[in-house]
Scaffold this motif. Sequence first.
Motif, short mmCIF file in Angstrom:
data_model
loop_
_atom_site.label_atom_id
_atom_site.label_comp_id
_atom_site.label_asym_id
_atom_site.label_seq_id
_atom_site.Cartn_x
_atom_site.Cartn_y
_atom_site.Cartn_z
N ARG A 7 0.83 -1.22 0.00
CA ARG A 7 0.00 0.00 0.00
C ARG A 7 0.86 1.26 0.00
NH1 ARG A 7 -4.14 -1.98 4.52
NH2 ARG A 7 -5.56 -3.17 3.20
N ALA A 8 1.96 1.20 0.73
CA ALA A 8 2.85 2.38 0.76
C ALA A 8 3.49 2.59 -0.61
CB ALA A 8 3.92 2.20 1.84
N ILE A 9 3.89 1.49 -1.26
CA ILE A 9 4.52 1.61 -2.58
C ILE A 9 3.53 2.19 -3.58
CG2 ILE A 9 5.57 0.34 -4.51
CD1 ILE A 9 6.48 -1.76 -2.34
N SER A 10 2.27 1.72 -3.52
CA SER A 10 1.31 2.17 -4.53
C SER A 10 0.65 3.50 -4.16
CB SER A 10 0.27 1.09 -4.81
OG SER A 10 -0.45 0.82 -3.64
N GLY A 11 1.04 4.08 -3.02
CA GLY A 11 0.56 5.42 -2.68
C GLY A 11 -0.79 5.45 -1.97
N VAL A 12 -1.28 4.27 -1.57
CA VAL A 12 -2.56 4.23 -0.84
C VAL A 12 -2.36 4.82 0.56
CG1 VAL A 12 -4.37 2.72 0.07
CG2 VAL A 12 -3.31 2.21 -2.15
N ILE A 13 -1.19 4.55 1.16
CA ILE A 13 -0.85 5.24 2.40
C ILE A 13 0.46 5.98 2.18
CG2 ILE A 13 -2.06 3.63 3.94
CD1 ILE A 13 0.68 2.43 4.63
N SER A 14 0.64 7.02 2.95
CA SER A 14 1.81 7.88 2.76
C SER A 14 2.88 7.54 3.79
CB SER A 14 1.34 9.33 2.93
OG SER A 14 2.10 10.14 2.14
N PRO A 15 4.13 7.31 3.38
CA PRO A 15 5.18 6.99 4.35
C PRO A 15 5.48 8.17 5.26
CG PRO A 15 5.96 6.76 2.07
CD PRO A 15 4.61 7.35 2.00
N SER A 16 5.88 7.88 6.50
CA SER A 16 6.28 9.00 7.36
C SER A 16 7.75 9.34 7.19
CB SER A 16 5.94 8.72 8.83
OG SER A 16 6.15 7.38 9.16
N SER A 17 8.59 8.38 6.77
CA SER A 17 9.97 8.71 6.40
C SER A 17 10.49 7.65 5.44
CB SER A 17 10.86 8.83 7.64
OG SER A 17 10.92 7.59 8.30
N GLY A 18 11.66 7.95 4.87
CA GLY A 18 12.24 7.04 3.90
C GLY A 18 11.86 7.42 2.47
N SER A 19 12.34 6.63 1.51
CA SER A 19 12.06 6.99 0.11
C SER A 19 11.68 5.78 -0.73
CB SER A 19 13.28 7.69 -0.50
OG SER A 19 14.35 6.77 -0.58
N ILE A 20 10.89 6.08 -1.77
CA ILE A 20 10.47 5.07 -2.74
C ILE A 20 10.81 5.60 -4.12
CG2 ILE A 20 8.51 3.77 -3.67
CD1 ILE A 20 7.06 4.27 -0.98
N VAL A 21 11.67 4.88 -4.82
CA VAL A 21 12.09 5.32 -6.15
C VAL A 21 11.61 4.28 -7.16
CG1 VAL A 21 14.08 5.80 -7.64
CG2 VAL A 21 14.07 6.61 -5.28
#
Length: 263
Positions: A48-62
Amino acid sequence: MRRVLEIRNLTAGYGDVPVLWDVSLSVPDRKVVALVGANGMGKTTLLRAISGVISPSSGSIVVGEEDVTGLAAHKIAARGVAHVPEGRQLFPAMTVRENLALGAYLPQAKSHRAESMERVFTLFPRLRERQAQLAGSLSGGEQQMLAIGRGLMLGPKLLMLDEPSLGLSPLLMNEIFVTVERLRSEGMTILLVEQNVNQALLLAETAYVLENGRIVLQGRAQDLLKDPSVRTAYLGLSPPAEPPTARGSQMNSSGTHHPGSNS
Ligand code: ATP
């Protein structure tokens, strides 16, 4: 090797409740990467975090060369990330064909819609036969095929499958794994969450084990499968039927990695 997905030190959760801590993971181009772990460990949350359904609080997705951290789900889909969710989430009152068409809603996918649908029907001949049938009246296995087909309609550069074999009979499960293998052999890049650990690791090049929201082990899938202690401690599998060869054991000790350990 070129990476389709690179996650660094990701922390994410629901509201104030963190579920994932410091997760780093990468998916190379044209490979299958398995993400395994017991129920409730955070696998679905990571997808869900990768697909943008939930927003991460820190870190990065490239994704590819682009940092997509915090982008809305439709923007991440537009970068070629298709998420086939657990539970399929089809539109039961719409036909197979209509459900597939919805998978190609983005402009770049829409222009290839007929071609993509033909590819899905070649992959799943049963969907071609049932294209005018309502999705809600399909069997569980057919619904899973439709969910995967809808993901493929995006023309993804990364296909994320969440528990595709869940709730299926052994025969249909096998059909789903044969499909994933076929997609792999055609060069699709796949992040696979799967409760059937053995099958997932047979399909995957590399694997990550998630425990309580942290990656506790990663390595070449075949090394993890061969290592008796990994099988019992992390994968919930029995030790291998045949003792590993001396060469096999050496590969195990060098092929796996416990993030955070001193070794
Ligand atoms: P499963 O295989 O059972 O789906 P999982 O490894 O995919 O397990 P997640 O579904 O990611 O695990 O759940 C991880 C944790 O996040 C669990 O403790 C779960 O209760 C919690 N969680 C999941 N969805 C939500 C939500 N929408 N709101 C709050 N907490 C949630």
